[in-house]
Structures are given as C-alpha cells and as structure tokens.
Design an enzyme around this catalytic site. Structure first.
Site, PDB file in Angstrom:
ATOM      1  N   SER A  86      48.469  45.294  -1.690  1.00  0.00           N
ATOM      2  CA  SER A  86      47.157  45.801  -1.929  1.00  0.00           C
ATOM      3  C   SER A  86      46.866  46.787  -0.875  1.00  0.00           C
ATOM      4  O   SER A  86      47.229  47.063   0.108  1.00  0.00           O
ATOM      5  CB  SER A  86      46.246  44.811  -1.878  1.00  0.00           C
ATOM      6  N   TYR A 104      41.886  38.264   3.370  1.00  0.00           N
ATOM      7  CA  TYR A 104      42.903  38.736   2.224  1.00  0.00           C
ATOM      8  C   TYR A 104      43.534  40.102   2.782  1.00  0.00           C
ATOM      9  O   TYR A 104      44.606  40.116   2.527  1.00  0.00           O
ATOM     10  CB  TYR A 104      41.846  39.203   1.078  1.00  0.00           C
TER      11      TYR A 104
END
Length: 258
Positions: free
Chosen positions: A138, A151
């Site tokens: 990501s 995250y």
C-alpha cells in the site's frame, strides 16, 4: 510470462481486487487457485470464471492452514508458477484506542501471513529456477498518516521484506513485485472505516478496483519491480522520503482524513 496453463495462487481472493485479478487471470488462460477463509464466497467468485480454477480454504494467519493448503496445491499440480500475496485487512484507529494484541493480530495476517505463503512456495521455485511473487502492499507503507499506525506498519514491513527478498532470489530467476495502491473502492473499508468518514473524505481520490486488479495482472505477466497507484501518490511518496520533515508539515491537513 505467457499465462496459458500457469498455476497462480491468489490469497484474499474472496472479494475486492483479489477476486477481480483472479477473474482477469482466468480469462487469459491461467489456472487460478482462489484462496481465502470463506469457501462460500470463493465458490461464488469461481462460478463466474472462464478458465480452470480451484477453491482453497486458507487462513494465512495459521501455520497449519498454510502448510496444509500449499501441500494440497503441490500434490495436485506439482508446481506454483506465481503467488499473489493479497490477503490482509485494516482498522483505522488512534494508537491509544488499539490494544497491543490488535497490533499483533494485524501484523500476523498482513505481514507474517505473506511470509508464511512465500516460504511455502520458495523452495519449489528455487528448484525450478523460475517463479513470480507479487505482494500487495500500500502507499500507506510509504506515507504514514494518523489513525493508521498499525496498518501502515504492516505494509511498511511488506515493502521492506519484498525489497530484501528480491535480492535473495534474483540468481534463481524469481521475480518479486510490490503493488502499492492508494484508497480503493472495495469492502476493505467495511472494517477499516465502519462509520464511513475516511471513505467520504477521499471519495474523489478513491480508485476503482479494476484499475488495481489490472496492475496486479501486469505484475504477474511482466515481473515489474513496483507499481504505485495512482501515479501522483507514488510521486508524493518519493518526495516524502526525500524531504520527510517538510512533507510532514505541508501534507498534514491534506493526508489526515481519517
């Protein structure tokens, strides 16, 4: 790499970009193994696929599940030509509002789960002196924002692991790719952002899942090192790495939309 008859395993294939990439790869002639915990959802995805496919119940957070699942694939096909590590989840919350166990659980799935699956295929790929590993990370792994400490850490680990692994396996003819997308319009936000604040704030910037799935297929075919989506996010990540203090000051209000 021509995809005809190639055996490709995709984790996290029960929805979102994993499911779409599986369908695209199937259309191009690959034999796709759809792996996830929800067999019912996998069967539904498989029913709409054109080519050869299999459904594999797999929990990447479990040593035993990964070991048994990949043994089953090798027993049937004898090889895995490409592994797409896509399984993962997120939850957006301030560090004070998340327990250490929640940090550990997310790391176990998003990062250690990828490690488990990679270790399951690597000895066979080394022996064959060929193979592709595509890791879905990501842009969050390159640019941290508030309420994403957990995250972001997992995806940062994925990117670092991929970079180091790429050097280790280069001499064996194995490629390692990372896909680093920004926000995508998928069920990911059902858990990560249940109140919908972040999704609403970045709706203008959110990508269609088809765009990211196509990038995943491109990485499978070409073995490209890294794909950042959208391009402006990739450019921003480079600037952030070069000038972190200035970037922090200038981007604080723009990036912290959670």
């Amino acid at each position: 790499m021509a995809l005809n008859d190639k055996v490709i395993v995709i984790t996290g294939a029960s929805s979102g970009i994993g499911a779409l990439a599986a369908q695209m790869l199937s259309e191009q002639g690959a034999t796709v193994v759809l792996a996830a915990r929800s067999v019912d959802k996998l069967q539904e995805i498989r029913s709409g696929m054109m080519g050869e496919s299999r459904v594999l119940e797999l929990d990447v957070g479990s040593d035993a599940s990964v070991e048994a699942g990949f043994r089953q694939i090798y027993d049937e096909f004898g090889r895995i030509d490409c592994l797409v590590n896509n399984a993962g989840y997120g939850r957006f919350a301030y560090i004070d509002d998340m327990s250490v166990q929640e940090f550990a659980d997310m790391m176990n799935v998003n990062y250690i789960g990828m490690v488990r699956c990679t270790k399951a295929v690597l000895p066979h790929m080394k022996k064959a002196r060929s193979g592709r590993i595509v890791n879905v990370a990501s842009i969050a792994g390159k640019i941290g924002t508030a309420k994403s400490t957990s995250y972001t850490a997992t995806k940062h680990a994925v990117i670092g692991f991929s970079s180091a692994l790429r050097q280790e396996v280069r001499e064996y003819g194995i490629t390692v790719s990372t896909i680093n997308p920004g926000p995508i319009d998928t069920p990911f936000f059902t858990l990560a952002d249940p109140e919908g604040h972040y999704a609403a704030n970045v709706k203008w910037f959110m990508m269609k899942p088809e765009r990211v799935a196509k990038a995943m297929v491109k990485a499978v075919r070409t073995g490209t090192t890294e794909i950042n989506l959208p391009w402006v996010a990739g450019a921003g990540a480079k600037l952030y790495q070069m000038f972190p203090r200035v970037a922090d000051r200038l981007s604080y209000r723009m990036l912290n939309k959670k």
